[in-house]
Every structure is written in structure tokens, then in C-alpha cells.
Enzyme design. Structure first.
Site, PDB file in Angstrom:
ATOM      1  N   PHE A   1      -8.827   6.047  30.851  1.00  0.00           N
ATOM      2  CA  PHE A   1      -9.385   7.672  28.764  1.00  0.00           C
ATOM      3  C   PHE A   1     -11.272   7.668  29.540  1.00  0.00           C
ATOM      4  O   PHE A   1     -11.659   6.465  29.101  1.00  0.00           O
ATOM      5  CB  PHE A   1      -8.934   7.034  27.897  1.00  0.00           C
ATOM      6  CG  PHE A   1      -9.272   8.140  26.980  1.00  0.00           C
ATOM      7  CD1 PHE A   1      -8.369   9.032  26.906  1.00  0.00           C
ATOM      8  CD2 PHE A   1      -9.681   7.892  25.533  1.00  0.00           C
ATOM      9  CE1 PHE A   1      -8.144  10.010  26.001  1.00  0.00           C
ATOM     10  CE2 PHE A   1     -10.147   9.216  24.942  1.00  0.00           C
ATOM     11  CZ  PHE A   1      -8.950   9.798  24.762  1.00  0.00           C
TER      12      PHE A   1
ATOM     13  N   ASP B   1      -4.890  -1.288  27.790  1.00  0.00           N
ATOM     14  CA  ASP B   1      -4.745  -0.080  27.246  1.00  0.00           C
ATOM     15  C   ASP B   1      -3.648   0.422  27.101  1.00  0.00           C
ATOM     16  O   ASP B   1      -3.079   1.070  27.431  1.00  0.00           O
ATOM     17  CB  ASP B   1      -6.318   1.077  27.254  1.00  0.00           C
ATOM     18  CG  ASP B   1      -6.315   1.987  26.625  1.00  0.00           C
ATOM     19  OD1 ASP B   1      -5.165   2.103  25.574  1.00  0.00           O
ATOM     20  OD2 ASP B   1      -7.383   2.751  26.304  1.00  0.00           O
TER      21      ASP B   1
ATOM     22  N   TYR C   1      -2.090   5.471  16.244  1.00  0.00           N
ATOM     23  CA  TYR C   1      -1.512   6.826  15.766  1.00  0.00           C
ATOM     24  C   TYR C   1      -0.766   7.929  16.199  1.00  0.00           C
ATOM     25  O   TYR C   1      -0.634   8.567  16.013  1.00  0.00           O
ATOM     26  CB  TYR C   1      -2.818   7.726  14.668  1.00  0.00           C
ATOM     27  CG  TYR C   1      -3.772   8.011  15.963  1.00  0.00           C
ATOM     28  CD1 TYR C   1      -4.041   8.930  17.694  1.00  0.00           C
ATOM     29  CD2 TYR C   1      -5.277   6.325  15.588  1.00  0.00           C
ATOM     30  CE1 TYR C   1      -4.667   8.433  18.364  1.00  0.00           C
ATOM     31  CE2 TYR C   1      -6.516   6.285  16.690  1.00  0.00           C
ATOM     32  CZ  TYR C   1      -6.092   7.472  17.656  1.00  0.00           C
ATOM     33  OH  TYR C   1      -6.783   7.315  19.354  1.00  0.00           O
ATOM     34  N   LYS C   2      -0.888   7.589  17.376  1.00  0.00           N
ATOM     35  CA  LYS C   2       0.263   7.724  18.810  1.00  0.00           C
ATOM     36  C   LYS C   2       1.699   8.103  18.407  1.00  0.00           C
ATOM     37  O   LYS C   2       2.212   8.748  17.374  1.00  0.00           O
ATOM     38  CB  LYS C   2      -0.845   8.447  20.166  1.00  0.00           C
ATOM     39  CG  LYS C   2      -1.055   7.932  20.307  1.00  0.00           C
ATOM     40  CD  LYS C   2      -2.296   8.156  21.511  1.00  0.00           C
ATOM     41  CE  LYS C   2      -3.840   8.190  21.809  1.00  0.00           C
ATOM     42  NZ  LYS C   2      -5.069   8.109  22.708  1.00  0.00           N
TER      43      LYS C   2
ATOM     44  N   ARG D   1       0.441  19.213  29.132  1.00  0.00           N
ATOM     45  CA  ARG D   1       0.438  18.181  28.458  1.00  0.00           C
ATOM     46  C   ARG D   1       1.552  17.818  27.819  1.00  0.00           C
ATOM     47  O   ARG D   1       1.086  18.635  26.326  1.00  0.00           O
ATOM     48  CB  ARG D   1      -0.662  17.199  28.703  1.00  0.00           C
ATOM     49  CG  ARG D   1      -0.130  15.562  28.245  1.00  0.00           C
ATOM     50  CD  ARG D   1      -1.524  14.625  27.986  1.00  0.00           C
ATOM     51  NE  ARG D   1      -1.880  14.618  26.936  1.00  0.00           N
ATOM     52  CZ  ARG D   1      -2.173  13.573  26.253  1.00  0.00           C
ATOM     53  NH1 ARG D   1      -2.815  13.176  26.555  1.00  0.00           N
ATOM     54  NH2 ARG D   1      -2.768  14.078  24.411  1.00  0.00           N
TER      55      ARG D   1
HETATM   56  C1  LIG Z   1      -6.021   7.269  22.335  1.00  0.00           C
HETATM   57  C2  LIG Z   1      -6.883   6.825  23.171  1.00  0.00           C
HETATM   58  C3  LIG Z   1      -8.039   6.534  23.414  1.00  0.00           C
HETATM   59  C4  LIG Z   1      -8.497   6.626  21.348  1.00  0.00           C
HETATM   60  O1  LIG Z   1      -9.239   5.794  20.896  1.00  0.00           O
HETATM   61  P1  LIG Z   1     -10.427   5.437  19.552  1.00  0.00           P
HETATM   62  O2  LIG Z   1     -11.206   4.719  19.438  1.00  0.00           O
HETATM   63  O3  LIG Z   1      -8.752   5.316  18.820  1.00  0.00           O
HETATM   64  O4  LIG Z   1     -10.505   7.193  19.280  1.00  0.00           O
HETATM   65  C5  LIG Z   1      -8.216   4.956  23.768  1.00  0.00           C
HETATM   66  N1  LIG Z   1      -8.060   4.645  24.729  1.00  0.00           N
HETATM   67  C6  LIG Z   1      -6.538   5.869  25.376  1.00  0.00           C
HETATM   68  C7  LIG Z   1      -6.262   5.377  26.736  1.00  0.00           C
HETATM   69  C8  LIG Z   1      -6.950   7.013  24.520  1.00  0.00           C
HETATM   70  O5  LIG Z   1      -5.250   8.015  24.940  1.00  0.00           O
END
Ligand SMILES: *Cc1c(COP(=O)(O)O)cnc(C)c1O
Length: 410
Positions: free
Chosen positions: A126, A197, A220-221, A369
Site C-alpha cells: 500500500f 500489515d 476502520y475496515k 474492487r
Molecule cells: C487502509 C490501509 C492503510 C491505511 O493507513 P492509515 O494510516 O490508516 O491511513 C495502510 N495500509 C494498508 C495496507 C491499508 O489497506
């Protein structure tokens, strides 16, 4: 379609997780396949948050830090979340954002391997994971970032100067899932530290951090903690005595209220706290964890596999002529709880679909997605989504000009 909507309703009627849907607020006429981006609102979240505001903040004022346990929220919430990722009590701290948790985990890993100067990351990671590693390597100086293209390239990258490896268990674009135990063993076998992660894993199925050195993820997911909910950081107990992140704030100090002039890390995972916890953001998360405590994760995984497999089957059956290409693994063992298809006009296709009540998201350059949160998505939803997608593609509804204009958040 070979499986009718009535068949899907029958599957819903037999679903042992069916009743959880009533614990979430989902607008009528919406098929919400974006729970992997922002989980749905639990029915108790609003009241729980209002109670913290009115009774704790309003009634106790600064006394809430003691009386309502605000000071310990990062640890008490971490202990509640820990079972979902296979961790034990005192191993998870909640707070900040995933991006900041990555800063903490990677910087701590680098300090634990001071003689090694390479950070391995994946080109598919990401963006924030990649940016954080770039920022750390750039500001610390003397580090090399070694980007790999997928786990097959890992062994060749694992030279004896690799300090740590940062990977996502589930690829945010394709939904491909790695075997964390196997990858962790390879990385640790090479003397490096493994950081996972878990943003697209936690709440999608039972995660097992097992031998990993660190793990981070958001709430939050799939965990439905609400927009901006705090992230989590797991630190393996083998590192609790020695690991120190670069972010040495007072909430990670051994005695924050001694106001000592010099930093001394707290015992255990608390040392990864930084500053004042976002107390109000913990309220909806803890309301959601009340639900998660009652969930059988084996049922979550079984339903997730059934939902994603059904969606692939129905879409491939009804959209065959329209140029969709499955990019998620066909083998459910290798898949998280999402399904992605490639389409050259993915953006307007998704906008047209959302206009018809089916919410997925678009990931540049060309991915549609769809996330399947088994707590509140049912089999009829899957049927409705596939039917709407076939209509959007079959009637070329996406060619409407208004679907081409890009919104800020996709
Ligand atoms: C959603 C997501 C994030 C989000 O990071 P934030 O700091 O909460 O914005 C990070 N890594 C992955 C793989 C994600 O899917």
C-alpha cells in the site's frame, strides 16, 4: 444465472451469522461492498460515543483519565482486539494511525538490527507503507530500500544485510493472501525481522501473528471502528524489553506523570504509545469489539469464502462478453475477503454501479474492487451486485458522461 436470487435467499436463511446484520445500520437499497475500506456503523456505536461524551467527558471532565480508564484505553482495547489477530494480552497497543504504526514498527526493527542496512518492501505494498519506509530511510540515512515484485522474489532479496521486511498479508488491490507463517519463517531464518500489515486481514478471518516480530493494521475496515478509528500495533513479546520506536512520546514513557526530563521506555507494549489517546474514537471501536467478541471466526471465514466464490461465479457467468478480467486468486485459500476485476473503463463502471446502489470501489488504474464483510453481507447481496454489474456492462450504462468526472476519493 444458474444460481437464482431465491437460492441466495435460502442460503441467507441458513446462514449462522445472519443475525449480525441486524446489529449494523445499512441504508435501504444499498449493497455495501466497501466494508474493506470503511466498515459499516454498528447500532450501538452512536449511543456508546454519546455516553463517553456526555457522561465521561461531561460528567467527569479531567477525572475521566482515571475514572473511565481513558489513560489505559490503548492497552485495554488492544487486549480486546488481540484474539482477532492471534495475539495474547499485553501484546497489542491501539492508537494513532496505521501509517504511524508503520513508522513505529519499522524504526524499532531497524534499531534491533543496527548492523543491517536494508529494508525489504514490495512494489505492491500500500502506498503509505512505501512512503513511510522511504521517509524513514531518507531521514535516518545509510539505508537501502529493496523493492521486490511479489513473494517469489523474497528469497533472492534476503541477503545478510536485511534488517526487516514489510509486507501486507492481503494485497489491497488484488486480494491475494500470503501464507504469513511460511513467509515469516523464511524472513526470520535469514536473520531479519518480519513486519506484517494486517489492514485487509483483521476482521476478514482469524489472523495468526504467530512468530511475526511486529504487525500493524487499521480498525476502520473490517473491524467497523468508524472513520479515523485508531490503528493497532502488535509487538512480539521477545522484543518487549529491547524494542524502541523512533517516536518516543510521553505516553510511551515508563512514568509519564513523573514528568522526567529524559525518555525512559515503559515496560511492554505500552512503550509504543506516543501521545494522548483519541478517547472519543475508541468509543465506536469498543462498541464494535462488543460484537466481535461474540463472533465465531471459523464461521466468518467459511462465509467469506462462500460469498467471494459465488460472486466470482456469478460475475463470470453473467458478464463474460464484457471484458472483465478476474485479478483475485481463484483459489479461495490464496484470497482475502475481496474480489477484484480489471476493466479498461473501471472508473465509470464503478460510478454507474454505485448509482444503482451497489457500492464497491475503484483502484487506479483499472480495478473494480468488491469487499465482502461476512458480518453484514449476505448471499442475496452478492446476487444483486452481480446482476447490477451485468446490467451496467450489458447496457453500457457507464458510458454516461457524468460517470467520467473523477471525485477526490475513489
Ligand atoms: C487502509 C490501509 C492503510 C491505511 O493507513 P492509515 O494510516 O490508516 O491511513 C495502510 N495500509 C494498508 C495496507 C491499508 O489497506
Amino acid at each position: 444465472m444458474t444460481i437464482s436470487r431465491a437460492d441466495c435467499l435460502a442460503l441467507d436463511a441458513d446462514d449462522p451469522l445472519r443475525h449480525f446484520r441486524d446489529e449494523f445500520v445499512l441504508p435501504d437499497g444499498t449493497v455495501y461492498l466497501v466494508g474493506n475500506s470503511l466498515g459499516a456503523l454498528s447500532r450501538t456505536a452512536a449511543a456508546a460515543t454519546a455516553r463517553v461524551v456526555a457522561e465521561e467527558w461531561g460528567g467527569q471532565l479531567v477525572g475521566g483519565w482515571n475514572a473511565s480508564g481513558w489513560f489505559d484505553l490503548p492497552l485495554t482495547t488492544g487486549d480486546r482486539l488481540a484474539p482477532l489477530i492471534g495475539a495474547g494480552p499485553g501484546q497489542v497497543v491501539v492508537g494513532d494511525t496505521t501509517s504511524i504504526a508503520i513508522v513505529k514498527a519499522v524504526s524499532a526493527a531497524l534499531r534491533l538490527r543496527p548492523e543491517r542496512r536494508v529494508i525489504v518492501s514490495d512494489t505492491a505494498n500500500f502506498p503509505t507503507d512505501r512512503y513511510v519506509v522511504q521517509g524513514l530511510a531518507g531521514s535516518l540515512g545509510g539505508y537501502e530500500i529493496r523493492d521486490i515484485d511479489g513473494p517469489d522474489a523474497l528469497d533472492a532479496a534476503l541477503s545478510d544485510d536485511v534488517a526487516c521486511v514489510l509486507l501486507s498479508e492481503v494485497d489491497y488491490r488484488t486480494g491475494a493472501r500470503l501464507d504469513t507463517a511460511e513467509v515469516t519463517a523464511r524472513v526470520r531464518g535469514a536473520g531479519a525481522l518480519m513486519i506484517w500489515d494486517l489492514c485487509h486481514s483483521a476482521g476478514a478471518y482469524q489472523v495468526d501473528v504467530a512468530e511475526a516480530d511486529f504487525a500493524v493494521g487499521c480498525t476502520y475496515k473490517y473491524l467497523n471502528g468508524g472513520p479515523g478509528a485508531p490503528a493497532f500495533l502488535y509487538a512480539n513479546p521477545r522484543h518487549h524489553a529491547d524494542a524502541e520506536s523512533i517516536l518516543t512520546g510521553w505516553h510511551g514513557h515508563a512514568a509519564p506523570f513523573a514528568f522526567e526530563p529524559a525518555y525512559r521506555p515503559a515496560e511492554g507494549v505500552r512503550r509504543f504509545s506516543v501521545g494522548t489517546p483519541h478517547v472519543l474514537s475508541f468509543a465506536p471501536l469498543n462498541a464494535s469489539l462488543d460484537i466481535w467478541e461474540r463472533v465465531d471466526m471459523a464461521q466468518i471465514r467459511a462465509k467469506s469464502v462462500a460469498l467471494t466464490s459465488l460472486f466470482i461465479d456469478l460475475v463470470e457467468e453473467s458478464c463474460a462478453p464484457y471484458g472483465l478480467e478476474l485479478v483475485s486468486p481463484r483459489d479461495p485459500e490464496r484470497r482475502g475477503s475481496q474480489v477484484s476485476f480489471r476493466h479498461p473503463d473501471g472508473y465509470p463502471v464503478m460510478r454507474a454501479l454505485i448509482d444503482r446502489g451497489v457500492h464497491g470501489d475503484f483502484r487506479a488504474p483499472d480495478l473494480l474492487r468488491f469487499g465482502f464483510a461476512p458480518l453484514y453481507i449476505g448471499f442475496a447481496d452478492v446476487h444483486d451486485a452481480a446482476t447490477a454489474l451485468a446490467e451496467v456492462l450489458g447496457k453500457e450504462l457507464w458510458r454516461d458522461e457524468r460517470y467520467r468526472r473523477r471525485l477526490a476519493v475513489t
